[in-house]
Design a protein around this motif. Structure first.
Motif, PDB file in Angstrom:
ATOM      1  N   HIS A   6       0.648  -1.255  -0.357  1.00  0.00           N
ATOM      2  CA  HIS A   6       0.006   0.281   0.018  1.00  0.00           C
ATOM      3  C   HIS A   6       0.891   1.615   0.427  1.00  0.00           C
ATOM      4  N   VAL A   7       0.587   2.173  -0.907  1.00  0.00           N
ATOM      5  CA  VAL A   7       1.023   3.421  -1.204  1.00  0.00           C
ATOM      6  C   VAL A   7       2.626   2.711  -1.596  1.00  0.00           C
ATOM      7  N   LYS A   8       3.531   2.418  -0.660  1.00  0.00           N
ATOM      8  CA  LYS A   8       4.527   2.286  -2.271  1.00  0.00           C
ATOM      9  C   LYS A   8       4.564   2.039  -3.149  1.00  0.00           C
ATOM     10  N   ASP A   9       3.836   1.389  -3.108  1.00  0.00           N
ATOM     11  CA  ASP A   9       4.317   0.322  -5.190  1.00  0.00           C
ATOM     12  C   ASP A   9       2.627   1.271  -6.053  1.00  0.00           C
ATOM     13  N   TYR A  10       2.058   2.286  -5.834  1.00  0.00           N
ATOM     14  CA  TYR A  10       1.382   2.706  -6.281  1.00  0.00           C
ATOM     15  C   TYR A  10       2.140   4.289  -6.860  1.00  0.00           C
ATOM     16  N   HIS A  11       3.614   3.700  -7.299  1.00  0.00           N
ATOM     17  CA  HIS A  11       4.320   4.388  -8.134  1.00  0.00           C
ATOM     18  C   HIS A  11       3.904   5.971  -8.788  1.00  0.00           C
ATOM     19  N   THR A  12       2.704   5.715  -9.507  1.00  0.00           N
ATOM     20  CA  THR A  12       2.326   6.929 -10.598  1.00  0.00           C
ATOM     21  C   THR A  12       1.394   7.181  -9.974  1.00  0.00           C
ATOM     22  N   ALA A  13       0.683   6.980  -8.889  1.00  0.00           N
ATOM     23  CA  ALA A  13      -0.036   7.629  -8.036  1.00  0.00           C
ATOM     24  C   ALA A  13      -0.282   9.305  -7.999  1.00  0.00           C
ATOM     25  N   ASN A  14       1.458  10.074  -8.116  1.00  0.00           N
ATOM     26  CA  ASN A  14       1.615  10.941  -7.948  1.00  0.00           C
ATOM     27  C   ASN A  14       1.820  12.290  -9.176  1.00  0.00           C
ATOM     28  N   MET A  15       2.315  11.262 -10.100  1.00  0.00           N
ATOM     29  CA  MET A  15       2.765  11.783 -11.251  1.00  0.00           C
ATOM     30  C   MET A  15       1.650  12.526 -11.976  1.00  0.00           C
ATOM     31  N   HIS A  16       2.623  13.831 -12.810  1.00  0.00           N
ATOM     32  CA  HIS A  16       1.498  14.682 -14.105  1.00  0.00           C
ATOM     33  C   HIS A  16       1.570  14.204 -15.217  1.00  0.00           C
ATOM     34  N   PRO A  17       1.015  14.683 -16.311  1.00  0.00           N
ATOM     35  CA  PRO A  17       0.472  13.498 -17.807  1.00  0.00           C
ATOM     36  C   PRO A  17       1.869  13.573 -18.139  1.00  0.00           C
ATOM     37  N   TRP A  18       2.400  15.065 -17.973  1.00  0.00           N
ATOM     38  CA  TRP A  18       4.090  15.578 -18.387  1.00  0.00           C
ATOM     39  C   TRP A  18       5.309  14.559 -18.368  1.00  0.00           C
ATOM     40  N   GLU A  19       5.270  13.983 -17.421  1.00  0.00           N
ATOM     41  CA  GLU A  19       6.127  12.424 -16.673  1.00  0.00           C
ATOM     42  C   GLU A  19       6.042  11.962 -17.298  1.00  0.00           C
ATOM     43  N   PHE A  20       4.501  11.238 -17.915  1.00  0.00           N
ATOM     44  CA  PHE A  20       4.877  10.362 -18.563  1.00  0.00           C
ATOM     45  C   PHE A  20       5.572   9.886 -20.290  1.00  0.00           C
ATOM     46  N   GLU A  21       6.102   9.116 -21.223  1.00  0.00           N
ATOM     47  CA  GLU A  21       6.483   9.570 -21.797  1.00  0.00           C
ATOM     48  C   GLU A  21       5.714   9.614 -22.809  1.00  0.00           C
ATOM     49  N   HIS A  22       5.035   8.769 -22.564  1.00  0.00           N
ATOM     50  CA  HIS A  22       3.571   9.106 -23.788  1.00  0.00           C
ATOM     51  C   HIS A  22       1.781  10.241 -22.905  1.00  0.00           C
ATOM     52  N   HIS A  23       2.441  10.897 -21.845  1.00  0.00           N
ATOM     53  CA  HIS A  23       1.525  11.636 -21.275  1.00  0.00           C
ATOM     54  C   HIS A  23       0.202  10.769 -20.800  1.00  0.00           C
ATOM     55  N   ASN A  24       0.901  10.075 -20.760  1.00  0.00           N
ATOM     56  CA  ASN A  24      -0.154   9.201 -20.028  1.00  0.00           C
ATOM     57  C   ASN A  24      -2.171   8.715 -20.692  1.00  0.00           C
ATOM     58  N   LEU A  25      -1.696   9.379 -22.723  1.00  0.00           N
ATOM     59  CA  LEU A  25      -2.290   8.825 -23.270  1.00  0.00           C
ATOM     60  C   LEU A  25      -2.899   7.063 -23.227  1.00  0.00           C
ATOM     61  N   ILE A  78      -6.193   0.655 -20.647  1.00  0.00           N
ATOM     62  CA  ILE A  78      -5.992   1.104 -19.340  1.00  0.00           C
ATOM     63  C   ILE A  78      -4.716   2.101 -20.219  1.00  0.00           C
ATOM     64  N   THR A  79      -3.697   2.485 -19.507  1.00  0.00           N
ATOM     65  CA  THR A  79      -2.624   3.716 -19.760  1.00  0.00           C
ATOM     66  C   THR A  79      -1.434   3.584 -19.299  1.00  0.00           C
ATOM     67  N   GLU A  80      -0.842   4.283 -19.368  1.00  0.00           N
ATOM     68  CA  GLU A  80       0.753   4.548 -18.916  1.00  0.00           C
ATOM     69  C   GLU A  80       0.912   4.009 -17.431  1.00  0.00           C
ATOM     70  N   ALA A  81      -0.105   5.303 -16.525  1.00  0.00           N
ATOM     71  CA  ALA A  81      -0.518   5.340 -15.782  1.00  0.00           C
ATOM     72  C   ALA A  81      -1.350   3.759 -14.487  1.00  0.00           C
ATOM     73  N   SER A  82      -1.376   3.168 -15.473  1.00  0.00           N
ATOM     74  CA  SER A  82      -2.113   2.224 -14.223  1.00  0.00           C
ATOM     75  C   SER A  82      -2.076   0.536 -15.331  1.00  0.00           C
ATOM     76  N   LYS A  83      -1.122   0.389 -16.353  1.00  0.00           N
ATOM     77  CA  LYS A  83      -0.839  -0.415 -16.987  1.00  0.00           C
ATOM     78  C   LYS A  83      -0.197  -1.428 -15.848  1.00  0.00           C
ATOM     79  N   HIS A  84       0.371  -1.412 -14.355  1.00  0.00           N
ATOM     80  CA  HIS A  84       0.812  -3.074 -13.940  1.00  0.00           C
ATOM     81  C   HIS A  84      -0.194  -3.093 -12.791  1.00  0.00           C
TER      82      HIS A  84
END
Length: 561
Positions: A40-59, A79-85
């Motif tokens: 919990h929390v530790k492995d939600y590694h995309t939880a606070n990322m902004h769109p521009w921090e993803f290689e493909h803007h989380n589209l 799924i998106t870059e933020a949730s695929k895992h």
């Protein structure tokens, strides 16, 4: 040491509840999860990322990666870059289809409780009595009065936001304060009720904390921050999940052992003792096989995975699968059919806005085939809706300063109504084990054949027309109906393949969710459902699990298991 007081297979919504209840009642419990460990929390590694921090803007995920997710892609790119895992690669976990079935899976500690839609609705006797009254399938062996106290019990712990409406066919829960309706939704509420009298636009009932209690905060949970990034995992523990709620509670007892990467593929049944004694497990990483033993076994692997385990658990007593004297195991496969409705623009509110990003929208409870209303089909549907301001662009070619200026100037309001509808329990809709194909662990795969029927197709016409009608009376313009033909299973509410019933000749489980003929095995995930209702089912899984766990411990103490 491989012996415990109870084994819980699966760690999703129902498995988490089984572990919590059994440990808190004094049992030493082994929880087996076939997927990876998620902290919990530790492995939600995309939880606070902004769109521009993803290689493909989380589209969308890149085309090369998409090859590993063919089911997700064909079912609407879920799924998106933020949730695929949080979802399995479809290519790693094959299955077969005679008729299309979109099987969305999350093999990880916490299962799909990390990614569920969080809509939490009670079933009523309109649902529990429907099969018997209409001569469909088999009768539920329980009624609302049997499960009502357990709804109360799980809601206090989980935390459900919503409003009191006093609708007998959608019973109120024990609520924390609801999220506010937007000005457009409040306008729709007034106009729709004024016109129809029996249609209600209400705040959604969701497992999101809005007034976190001391008990909830003691587990590390906090009220919702309205970020609307729930599928990434919530670092605030604001929505109910195994990770945020039931697992911490179970661990506090110091009676829980958790093993991940543990693929349970068979329940061990002793023909002489006439009871189940344990489970067989393959290590996902090493492929080593181990056996674990306990006098109580809860199967909560998710509906299809639980049904696989039962079908694959063959013995002299049960040659067609554990508890399958009726031949019903794997049949009566249900999923809600959905994604038919209408969308429109709502003029007149251009000077009003809202703050934050709610994790929800609004809900319209079922009104078809309720009371004196009678249609040419059985059962009904509710609507999940949303309204929002649209940020405008001067033109598709806008860029630079012009684009920045355009997107800071909100456009009109948009409203969307999407129907979620009941599917009848057809015997022909089924899943079975196909030995002709093996997965990478040498296990046979599941084979699906399911589709909606004429009853559901008739219903979808009303799902579109009624939505358009309500938008029209609310003053909407540019109304557009839609009927997106999703694959069976895409609603991710699969259920019914090991149904509860009154008679062992026509069902797999009794009124306490015990397997007929193997009373120390309990099934309380979606497989147990006798009919599907039109309401989201997860709250019912929670209540059934808590109820069954209480009964199981009582029977164990009496020496009956």
């Amino acid at each position: 040491m491989n012996s415990f007081d109870a084994i819980v297979v699966g760690s999703g919504i129902s498995g988490g509840w089984a572990a919590k209840e059994l440990t808190e009642k004094g049992l030493n419990v082994l929880m087996l999860e076939r997927g990876k460990n998620i902290e919990h929390v530790k492995d939600y590694h995309t939880a606070n990322m902004h769109p521009w921090e993803f290689e493909h803007h989380n589209l969308k995920i890149p085309l090369e990666e998409a090859k590993d997710y063919p089911v997700h892609i064909r079912s609407g790119n879920t799924i998106t870059e933020a949730s695929k895992h949080h979802f399995v690669k479809d290519t790693d976990h094959p299955y077969l289809e005679s008729k299309r079935f979109d099987w969305i899976r999350s093999f990880q500690l916490g299962g799909k409780s990390i990614t569920w839609g969080r809509v939490a609705l009670r079933m009523s006797d309109l649902d529990f009595e429907a099969n018997a009254k209409e001569g469909i399938g088999v009768d539920w062996p329980i009624r609302y009065k049997d499960i009502e106290p357990w709804y109360n019990y799980v809601e206090r712990f989980a935390g459900i936001s919503g409003s009191y409406e006093a609708l007998p066919y959608l019973p109120d829960s024990i609520f924390q304060k609801p999220f506010d309706l937007t000005c457009v939704e409040q306008h729709m509420r007034e106009k729709v009720l004024e016109k129809f009298g029996d249609r209600y636009v209400i705040p959604p009932r969701q497992a999101h904390l809005t007034e976190a209690t001391e008990e909830q905060m003691a587990l590390g949970r906090a009220s919702c921050q309205s970020r609307a990034m729930c599928w990434r995992g919530c670092p605030y523990g604001a929505y109910f999940s195994t990770q945020s709620a039931t697992l911490p509670a179970a661990r506090l007892t110091e009676r829980l052992t958790v093993k991940t990467n543990a693929i349970v593929h068979e329940v061990i049944y002793d023909d002489q003792l006439q009871k189940a004694t344990g489970v067989r497990v393959i290590d996902q990483l090493t492929k080593e096989e181990t056996e674990f033993f306990a006098p109580i076994i809860f199967l909560n692997a998710s509906a299809m995975a639980t049904t696989f385990i039962l079908l694959n658990s063959k013995s002299k007593r049960f040659p067609e699968g554990l508890g399958n004297d009726s031949g019903q195991l794997g049949h009566n496969l249900m999923d809600h059919h959905f994604d038919a409705g209408a969308r429109a623009e709502m003029p007149g509110f251009e000077d009003q806005y809202y703050y934050g990003r709610r994790p929800n929208g609004f809900y319209i409870p079922r009104f078809r085939n309720v009371g004196s209303d009678r249609r040419d089909y059985l059962r009904g549907f509710g609507y999940e809706g949303e309204s929002r301001r649209v940020r405008g662009e001067e033109s598709p070619e806008s860029f630079g300063a012009g684009l920045k200026e355009a997107i800071t100037r909100p456009g009109p309001w948009e409203v969307n109504l999407t129907g979620f509808a009941e599917t009848l329990p057809y015997y022909e809709n089924k899943v079975w084990i196909n030995d002709s194909k093996k997965d990478q662990w040498g296990l046979p795969v599941l084979h699906f054949s399911a589709e909606i029927g004429e009853n559901e197709r008739k219903m979808r016409a009303d799902m579109m027309n009624d939505a358009a009608e309500m938008l029209e009376v609310s003053g909407a313009v540019n109304i557009e109906t839609f009927d997106n033909k999703r694959g069976y299973g895409r609603c991710i509410h699969e259920m019914g393949t090991a149904r509860m019933g009154r008679d062992p000749k026509t069902s797999i489980l009794n009124e306490w969710n015990q397997v007929h003929g193997a009373k120390n095995v309990f099934v309380t995930d979606g497989a147990c459902m006798t009919s599907s209702s039109c309401v989201n089912p997860s709250l019912t899984y929670m209540a059934l699990t808590a109820r069954a766990a209480d009964y199981a411990v009582s029977e164990l103490k009496k020496g009956n298991l």
